[in-house]
Scaffold this motif. Structure first.
Motif, PDB file in Angstrom:
ATOM      1  N   GLY A 106       4.361  -6.509  -1.086  1.00 51.33           N
ATOM      2  CA  GLY A 106       4.797  -5.927   0.182  1.00 51.33           C
ATOM      3  C   GLY A 106       4.239  -6.672   1.383  1.00 51.33           C
ATOM      4  N   ARG A 107       3.251  -7.558   1.110  1.00 52.56           N
ATOM      5  CA  ARG A 107       2.543  -8.202   2.212  1.00 52.56           C
ATOM      6  C   ARG A 107       3.261  -9.471   2.658  1.00 52.56           C
ATOM      7  NH1 ARG A 107      -3.331  -6.910   1.385  1.00 52.56           N
ATOM      8  NH2 ARG A 107      -2.144  -6.070  -0.310  1.00 52.56           N
ATOM      9  N   LEU A 108       4.193  -9.324   3.544  1.00 51.93           N
ATOM     10  CA  LEU A 108       4.921 -10.501   4.004  1.00 51.93           C
ATOM     11  C   LEU A 108       4.840 -10.555   5.522  1.00 51.93           C
ATOM     12  CD1 LEU A 108       7.672  -9.875   1.438  1.00 51.93           C
ATOM     13  CD2 LEU A 108       6.418 -12.004   1.582  1.00 51.93           C
ATOM     14  N   SER A 167       6.719   8.396  -1.303  1.00 52.31           N
ATOM     15  CA  SER A 167       5.434   8.585  -1.979  1.00 52.31           C
ATOM     16  C   SER A 167       4.466   9.376  -1.092  1.00 52.31           C
ATOM     17  CB  SER A 167       4.823   7.220  -2.319  1.00 52.31           C
ATOM     18  OG  SER A 167       4.535   6.511  -1.126  1.00 52.31           O
ATOM     19  N   LYS A 168       3.458   9.907  -1.708  1.00 44.89           N
ATOM     20  CA  LYS A 168       2.350  10.604  -1.030  1.00 44.89           C
ATOM     21  C   LYS A 168       2.821  11.798  -0.213  1.00 44.89           C
ATOM     22  CE  LYS A 168       0.261   6.040  -0.710  1.00 44.89           C
ATOM     23  NZ  LYS A 168      -0.562   5.097  -0.021  1.00 44.89           N
ATOM     24  N   LEU A 169       3.878  12.421  -0.663  1.00 36.23           N
ATOM     25  CA  LEU A 169       4.375  13.607   0.046  1.00 36.23           C
ATOM     26  C   LEU A 169       3.376  14.754  -0.078  1.00 36.23           C
ATOM     27  CD1 LEU A 169       6.914  14.290   1.676  1.00 36.23           C
ATOM     28  CD2 LEU A 169       7.999  15.094  -0.417  1.00 36.23           C
ATOM     29  N   ASP A 170       2.529  14.683  -1.102  1.00 35.76           N
ATOM     30  CA  ASP A 170       1.503  15.716  -1.309  1.00 35.76           C
ATOM     31  C   ASP A 170       0.475  15.723  -0.191  1.00 35.76           C
ATOM     32  OD1 ASP A 170       1.060  13.108  -2.617  1.00 35.76           O
ATOM     33  OD2 ASP A 170      -0.951  13.873  -3.028  1.00 35.76           O
ATOM     34  N   GLY A 171       0.267  14.591   0.447  1.00 34.62           N
ATOM     35  CA  GLY A 171      -0.791  14.529   1.465  1.00 34.62           C
ATOM     36  C   GLY A 171      -0.211  14.362   2.852  1.00 34.62           C
ATOM     37  N   ALA A 196       6.262  -8.914 -10.529  1.00 34.70           N
ATOM     38  CA  ALA A 196       6.569  -9.968  -9.550  1.00 34.70           C
ATOM     39  C   ALA A 196       5.779  -9.792  -8.252  1.00 34.70           C
ATOM     40  CB  ALA A 196       8.071 -10.002  -9.267  1.00 34.70           C
ATOM     41  N   ASP A 197       4.812  -8.870  -8.245  1.00 30.02           N
ATOM     42  CA  ASP A 197       3.863  -8.819  -7.116  1.00 30.02           C
ATOM     43  C   ASP A 197       2.734  -9.775  -7.478  1.00 30.02           C
ATOM     44  OD1 ASP A 197       1.981  -8.401  -5.198  1.00 30.02           O
ATOM     45  OD2 ASP A 197       1.842  -6.228  -5.439  1.00 30.02           O
ATOM     46  N   THR A 198       2.947 -11.049  -7.170  1.00 32.21           N
ATOM     47  CA  THR A 198       1.939 -12.058  -7.517  1.00 32.21           C
ATOM     48  C   THR A 198       1.005 -12.297  -6.338  1.00 32.21           C
ATOM     49  OG1 THR A 198       3.467 -13.787  -6.859  1.00 32.21           O
ATOM     50  CG2 THR A 198       3.435 -13.219  -9.176  1.00 32.21           C
ATOM     51  N   PHE A 199       1.244 -11.599  -5.246  1.00 30.09           N
ATOM     52  CA  PHE A 199       0.416 -11.769  -4.044  1.00 30.09           C
ATOM     53  C   PHE A 199      -0.940 -11.090  -4.227  1.00 30.09           C
ATOM     54  CE2 PHE A 199      -1.115 -10.963   0.179  1.00 30.09           C
ATOM     55  CZ  PHE A 199      -0.711 -12.060   0.913  1.00 30.09           C
ATOM     56  N   ARG A 200      -0.888  -9.840  -4.702  1.00 31.65           N
ATOM     57  CA  ARG A 200      -2.136  -9.105  -4.921  1.00 31.65           C
ATOM     58  C   ARG A 200      -2.570  -9.340  -6.368  1.00 31.65           C
ATOM     59  NH1 ARG A 200      -3.409  -3.615  -6.245  1.00 31.65           N
ATOM     60  NH2 ARG A 200      -1.213  -3.049  -6.261  1.00 31.65           N
ATOM     61  N   ALA A 201      -3.749  -9.961  -6.492  1.00 35.64           N
ATOM     62  CA  ALA A 201      -4.212 -10.407  -7.814  1.00 35.64           C
ATOM     63  C   ALA A 201      -4.230  -9.275  -8.846  1.00 35.64           C
ATOM     64  CB  ALA A 201      -5.585 -11.034  -7.683  1.00 35.64           C
ATOM     65  N   VAL A 260      10.342  11.654  -5.392  1.00 37.14           N
ATOM     66  CA  VAL A 260       9.185  11.904  -4.518  1.00 37.14           C
ATOM     67  C   VAL A 260       7.888  11.798  -5.305  1.00 37.14           C
ATOM     68  CG1 VAL A 260      10.251  13.258  -2.669  1.00 37.14           C
ATOM     69  CG2 VAL A 260       9.611  14.403  -4.780  1.00 37.14           C
ATOM     70  N   GLY A 261       6.890  11.194  -4.669  1.00 39.09           N
ATOM     71  CA  GLY A 261       5.562  11.097  -5.270  1.00 39.09           C
ATOM     72  C   GLY A 261       4.720  12.227  -4.712  1.00 39.09           C
ATOM     73  N   LEU A 262       4.146  12.998  -5.630  1.00 41.86           N
ATOM     74  CA  LEU A 262       3.394  14.177  -5.180  1.00 41.86           C
ATOM     75  C   LEU A 262       1.970  14.177  -5.707  1.00 41.86           C
ATOM     76  CD1 LEU A 262       6.403  16.564  -5.573  1.00 41.86           C
ATOM     77  CD2 LEU A 262       5.101  16.344  -3.466  1.00 41.86           C
ATOM     78  N   GLY A 263       1.393  13.006  -5.868  1.00 39.84           N
ATOM     79  CA  GLY A 263       0.010  12.936  -6.330  1.00 39.84           C
ATOM     80  C   GLY A 263      -0.248  11.621  -7.030  1.00 39.84           C
ATOM     81  N   GLU A 264      -1.525  11.416  -7.369  1.00 41.86           N
ATOM     82  CA  GLU A 264      -1.906  10.158  -8.026  1.00 41.86           C
ATOM     83  C   GLU A 264      -1.840  10.256  -9.543  1.00 41.86           C
ATOM     84  OE1 GLU A 264      -4.796   7.569  -5.847  1.00 41.86           O
ATOM     85  OE2 GLU A 264      -5.493   9.517  -5.149  1.00 41.86           O
ATOM     86  N   GLY A 265      -1.542  11.455 -10.049  1.00 41.04           N
ATOM     87  CA  GLY A 265      -1.459  11.636 -11.504  1.00 41.04           C
ATOM     88  C   GLY A 265      -0.277  10.869 -12.080  1.00 41.04           C
ATOM     89  N   ASP A 324      -2.352  -6.556 -13.405  1.00 39.54           N
ATOM     90  CA  ASP A 324      -3.240  -5.814 -14.311  1.00 39.54           C
ATOM     91  C   ASP A 324      -2.951  -4.317 -14.215  1.00 39.54           C
ATOM     92  OD1 ASP A 324      -4.412  -8.191 -14.923  1.00 39.54           O
ATOM     93  OD2 ASP A 324      -6.142  -7.922 -13.604  1.00 39.54           O
ATOM     94  N   GLN A 325      -2.782  -3.886 -12.961  1.00 35.70           N
ATOM     95  CA  GLN A 325      -2.509  -2.461 -12.702  1.00 35.70           C
ATOM     96  C   GLN A 325      -1.218  -2.034 -13.434  1.00 35.70           C
ATOM     97  OE1 GLN A 325      -2.407  -1.840  -8.443  1.00 35.70           O
ATOM     98  NE2 GLN A 325      -1.642   0.234  -8.640  1.00 35.70           N
ATOM     99  N   LEU A 326      -0.212  -2.881 -13.327  1.00 33.93           N
ATOM    100  CA  LEU A 326       1.075  -2.573 -13.965  1.00 33.93           C
ATOM    101  C   LEU A 326       0.943  -2.584 -15.487  1.00 33.93           C
ATOM    102  CD1 LEU A 326       3.832  -1.985 -12.623  1.00 33.93           C
ATOM    103  CD2 LEU A 326       4.531  -4.276 -13.247  1.00 33.93           C
ATOM    104  N   GLY A 349       0.791  -1.232   0.000  1.00 27.07           N
ATOM    105  CA  GLY A 349       0.000   0.000   0.000  1.00 27.07           C
ATOM    106  C   GLY A 349       0.819   1.275   0.000  1.00 27.07           C
ATOM    107  N   THR A 350       2.144   1.161  -0.001  1.00 25.57           N
ATOM    108  CA  THR A 350       2.948   2.392   0.022  1.00 25.57           C
ATOM    109  C   THR A 350       2.966   3.075  -1.354  1.00 25.57           C
ATOM    110  OG1 THR A 350       4.919   1.042  -0.386  1.00 25.57           O
ATOM    111  CG2 THR A 350       4.513   1.684   1.894  1.00 25.57           C
ATOM    112  N   GLY A 351       2.652   2.328  -2.387  1.00 24.99           N
ATOM    113  CA  GLY A 351       2.621   2.909  -3.733  1.00 24.99           C
ATOM    114  C   GLY A 351       3.678   2.327  -4.660  1.00 24.99           C
ATOM    115  N   LYS A 352       4.086   1.088  -4.429  1.00 27.18           N
ATOM    116  CA  LYS A 352       5.142   0.473  -5.264  1.00 27.18           C
ATOM    117  C   LYS A 352       4.711   0.353  -6.726  1.00 27.18           C
ATOM    118  CE  LYS A 352       5.302  -3.231  -2.885  1.00 27.18           C
ATOM    119  NZ  LYS A 352       4.362  -2.728  -1.870  1.00 27.18           N
ATOM    120  N   THR A 353       3.513  -0.231  -6.935  1.00 24.52           N
ATOM    121  CA  THR A 353       3.067  -0.458  -8.315  1.00 24.52           C
ATOM    122  C   THR A 353       2.859   0.872  -9.033  1.00 24.52           C
ATOM    123  OG1 THR A 353       2.000  -2.463  -7.516  1.00 24.52           O
ATOM    124  CG2 THR A 353       1.352  -1.707  -9.692  1.00 24.52           C
ATOM    125  N   THR A 354       2.204   1.796  -8.333  1.00 23.79           N
ATOM    126  CA  THR A 354       1.969   3.119  -8.914  1.00 23.79           C
ATOM    127  C   THR A 354       3.307   3.778  -9.256  1.00 23.79           C
ATOM    128  OG1 THR A 354       0.057   3.284  -7.476  1.00 23.79           O
ATOM    129  CG2 THR A 354       0.802   5.320  -8.483  1.00 23.79           C
TER     130      THR A 354
END
Ligand SMILES: Nc1nc2c(ncn2[C@@H]2O[C@H](COP(=O)(O)OP(=O)(O)OP(=O)(O)O)[C@@H](O)[C@H]2O)c(=O)[nH]1
Length: 467
Positions: A360-362, A419-423, A303-308, A444-449, A312-314, A277-282
């Motif tokens: 990330g879910r380990l 990531s998410k330094l904007d919020g 290689a994130d095969t944990f979250r189905a 740095v990630g500064l938004g979802e765009g 697709d997102q990538l 949830g930190t924003g790796k895929t994004t």
């Protein structure tokens, strides 16, 4: 007496004449019969030829009957999956159908050549050939148009150039509730700073997640700076504070991505790690765009095969900028095998960069060590790993730091993406994460765009939080 003899001769002559006439008539009729039989034979052989052509035609027509529905299925499959196999099947079926039509026409022509024997056979051919031969031909004509209609060419985007991204995002940083620099400035421009004011300065730094050590160091530096303690004008205080903050963030630190350095491996491999949830895929998707904007060729490995949905997102991120994604179709597949395949494909394609997304879910550190270690090892069978980027959610502040340390121990990181330094009101984490992990914040990630990812620039960051 003479008259009797003459009479006998005449009667005998008449009898001989009659016999001869009869014999010659018999000979004539047997010749006619032979000719008739010959004619009959030719007719049968012509009929046999016609029958054999018809039987080929029938066979072809039968294939055509089968080809009808399968061509239709092929056309549908081709439209949906654009599969090369389906397309060639379609082509093959279409050819069969066309051949069947051709054979049918030939048969019809042969039939026309033997009208006498044709009548009972024609109804055999006509019902079979006509409808089935026409159907697939019609489908074959429609088939090439189908994929074009159902699968419109994806629109490939041009990512925003890298230079100036942080300038665009500075305003967002100032509005993010993160301008702890501004809070510091307001305290420091007071007349006659008391001990309580200095405590407020330290509290502000701690609340912004600058970290205890770095906060105490900054307060000491500011207290000894004549521009701050000498009650000079606000502009001077601001300048002094700006200088100190930039020093603390790291003025001369090398923050370039290893893939962008001269002499980088080709392909240069980047592995993304971090808590879920930190924003790796994004970030992987945004990073691919960043390289594309610089004119580099990129491949990604899911290689994130944990979250189905992660693969697709990538893939969606990749498709937007024409970046291929290597993935497994099985949920929960071995992430290391995906990393191996991705590195093999990137090597074969000789892309500039390969970005590998991980889960990330380990549950515990041992699992994490095992999985990330294996991903790294198998990747290195094909290509050296140039970079491991830890994606850290700026909003989690010091809580994220503990997990970050575990990742750093598990795989060894070369840089941080905040990531998410904007919020976040905790921009000070830029300072503490570098101090604690000993690696620079590179992005740095500064938004979802899609282009809300920028190379970290200390001056731009400090200006943003002082604004
Ligand atoms: N505001 C903001 N949101 C972000 C940023 N980066 C990522 N996000 C959001 O964070 C959420 C989680 O991002 P993901 O990329 O799915 O996170 P992940 O680390 O891959 O998650 P797992 O696969 O579960 O480990 C998404 O809604 C993203 O849009 C950022 O810089 N700013």
């Amino acid at each position: 007496m003479l008259a009797i003899v003459i009479g006998v001769v005449i009667v005998a002559a008449i009898i001989v004449g009659i016999i001869w006439f009869r014999k010659s008539r018999e000979r004539g009729s047997s010749q006619t019969a032979g000719q008739a039989a010959g004619a009959q034979e030719s007719a049968s052989s012509a009929s046999a030829t016609a029958t054999s052509v018809r039987s080929v035609a029938k066979e072809a027509a039968a294939q055509t009957t089968q080809a009808g529905p399968s061509a239709e299925a092929g056309a549908t499959a081709g439209a949906e999956a654009s599969s090369a196999t389906d397309e060639s099947a379609e082509v093959a079926e279409t050819t069969e159908a066309a051949e069947a039509t051709e054979l049918d026409e030939t048969a019809a022509q042969s039939d026309a050549a033997v009208p006498a024997k044709r009548t009972p056979v024609v109804p055999d051919i006509a019902p079979v050939a006509t409808p089935t031969a026409n159907e697939p031909v019609a489908l074959a004509e429609a088939a090439p148009a189908a994929p074009a209609e159902s699968a419109p060419a994806p629109v490939v985007e041009s990512p925003e150039p890298v230079a100036g991204r942080l300038t665009r995002l500075k305003a967002r940083l100032a509005k993010s509730g993160n301008p702890f620099g501004k809070a510091l400035f307001n305290i420091l421009t007071k007349d006659n700073l008391s001990e309580a004011d200095w405590e407020d300065v330290e509290d502000t730094l701690l609340l912004a997640d600058v970290g205890a050590e770095a906060s105490a160091q900054l307060v000491d530096d500011l207290r000894t700076d004549a521009r701050v303690t000498g009650k000079s004008d606000a502009a001077e205080v601001r300048e002094a504070l700006r200088d100190k903050l930039i020093d603390l963030v790291g003025r001369d630190t090398d923050r370039s991505l290893n893939a962008a350095k001269p002499g980088a491996h080709k392909p240069s491999v980047i592995i993304m790690v971090g808590v879920n949830g930190t924003g790796k895929t994004t970030t992987a998707g945004k990073l691919a765009r960043l390289f594309v904007a610089e004119g580099k060729s990129v491949m990604m490995g899911a290689a994130d095969t944990f979250r189905a949905a992660a693969a697709d997102q990538l893939e969606t991120w990749g498709a937007r900028v024409n970046v291929p994604v290597v993935r497994s179709d099985k949920d929960g597949a071995d992430p290391a095998s995906v990393a191996f395949e991705a590195s093999a494909k990137a090597k074969e394609a000789n892309t500039d960069v390969l970005i590998i997304d991980t889960a990330g879910r380990l549950q515990n550190k041992a699992n994490l060590m095992d999985e990330l270690g294996k991903i790294r090892r198998v990747t290195e069978k094909n290509l050296p790993v140039d970079e491991v980027l830890l994606v850290l959610d700026a909003t989690t502040g010091q809580n994220g730091m503990t997990q970050a340390k575990v990742f750093a121990e598990a795989i060894g990181i070369t840089g941080v993406v905040l990531s998410k330094l904007d919020g976040s009101a905790k921009g000070g984490i830029v300072i503490s994460v570098q101090k604690e992990l000993g690696v620079p914040v590179k992005l740095v990630g500064l938004g979802e765009g899609p282009d809300d990812l920028a190379p970290f620039d200390p001056e731009g960051f400090v200006d943003g939080i002082l604004a």
